[in-house]
Design a protein around this motif. Structure first.
Motif, PDB file in Angstrom:
ATOM      1  N   SER A  19      -9.174  65.277  66.165  1.00  0.00           N
ATOM      2  CA  SER A  19      -7.795  64.827  66.025  1.00  0.00           C
ATOM      3  C   SER A  19      -6.865  65.959  65.631  1.00  0.00           C
ATOM      4  O   SER A  19      -5.671  65.746  65.460  1.00  0.00           O
ATOM      5  N   VAL A  22      -4.356  65.462  62.911  1.00  0.00           N
ATOM      6  CA  VAL A  22      -3.369  64.395  63.077  1.00  0.00           C
ATOM      7  C   VAL A  22      -3.964  63.106  62.536  1.00  0.00           C
ATOM      8  O   VAL A  22      -5.066  62.716  62.906  1.00  0.00           O
ATOM      9  N   GLN A  23      -3.237  62.435  61.667  1.00  0.00           N
ATOM     10  CA  GLN A  23      -3.712  61.169  61.125  1.00  0.00           C
ATOM     11  C   GLN A  23      -3.515  60.077  62.167  1.00  0.00           C
ATOM     12  O   GLN A  23      -2.437  59.940  62.749  1.00  0.00           O
ATOM     13  N   LEU A  24      -4.568  59.292  62.404  1.00  0.00           N
ATOM     14  CA  LEU A  24      -4.551  58.245  63.427  1.00  0.00           C
ATOM     15  C   LEU A  24      -4.749  56.872  62.812  1.00  0.00           C
ATOM     16  O   LEU A  24      -5.409  56.734  61.786  1.00  0.00           O
ATOM     17  N   SER A  50       3.683  64.253  68.592  1.00  0.00           N
ATOM     18  CA  SER A  50       2.245  64.022  68.743  1.00  0.00           C
ATOM     19  C   SER A  50       1.896  63.790  70.205  1.00  0.00           C
ATOM     20  O   SER A  50       2.749  63.435  71.011  1.00  0.00           O
ATOM     21  N   THR A  67      -6.316  58.799  71.676  1.00  0.00           N
ATOM     22  CA  THR A  67      -5.485  59.999  71.635  1.00  0.00           C
ATOM     23  C   THR A  67      -6.329  61.226  71.971  1.00  0.00           C
ATOM     24  O   THR A  67      -5.980  62.010  72.827  1.00  0.00           O
ATOM     25  N   TYR A  68      -7.477  61.371  71.299  1.00  0.00           N
ATOM     26  CA  TYR A  68      -8.358  62.515  71.530  1.00  0.00           C
ATOM     27  C   TYR A  68      -9.735  62.084  72.031  1.00  0.00           C
ATOM     28  O   TYR A  68     -10.293  62.696  72.914  1.00  0.00           O
ATOM     29  N   PRO A  75      -1.471  58.307  66.828  1.00  0.00           N
ATOM     30  CA  PRO A  75      -0.914  59.057  65.701  1.00  0.00           C
ATOM     31  C   PRO A  75      -0.026  58.168  64.828  1.00  0.00           C
ATOM     32  O   PRO A  75       0.719  57.327  65.336  1.00  0.00           O
TER      33      PRO A  75
END
Length: 134
Positions: A19, A22-24, A50, A67-68, A75
């Protein structure tokens, strides 16, 4: 010495997630158009600064928002949303990201700038419900 090595490896592993720091927040929920579940589609979340997150819509359920890595979430922050709903009987030439498929919802929902759909993603599981109209 062994204790320091273990401590170093533990700290190092915290920064190795895909990530990129990045906080998800994970996302589950439903998407309906004119009170009917969207049978097949995609949902895109855009949080400023993001990478966009993309999820699937299957029988009205939001799944695998990514996201990833598959299912890692969106995000954290204020997200603009785009939704695509497809006719499952018209698979034809799907093209990139299914863009050649027949839409069953108004096209203004296909763009985060025109859909008027927004939500705040928190660093936990987020349960979302979208009731789309004409």
């Amino acid at each position: 010495m062994r204790m320091y090595l273990l401590l170093f490896l533990s700290i190092l592993s915290l920064g190795c997630g895909s990530s990129n720091g990045v906080q998800l927040g994970t996302v589950v929920g439903t998407v309906h158009y004119l009170d009917e579940p969207i049978p097949d589609g995609k949902i895109i979340f855009e949080v400023p600064g993001s990478r966009p997150a993309v999820g699937q819509i299957v029988h009205g359920e939001i799944v695998d928002v990514t996201t990833y890595e598959v299912g890692d979430g969106v995000p954290v922050g204020e997200a603009k949303i785009a939704i695509f709903g497809f006719d499952p009987k018209n698979d034809g030439d799907q093209g990139y990201m299914d863009m050649n498929r027949k839409s069953i919802i108004p096209t203004h929902y296909n763009n985060p700038s025109t859909s008027e759909l927004v939500c705040t993603i928190k660093p936990e599981q987020n349960e979302l419900e979208f009731e789309l109209t004409k």
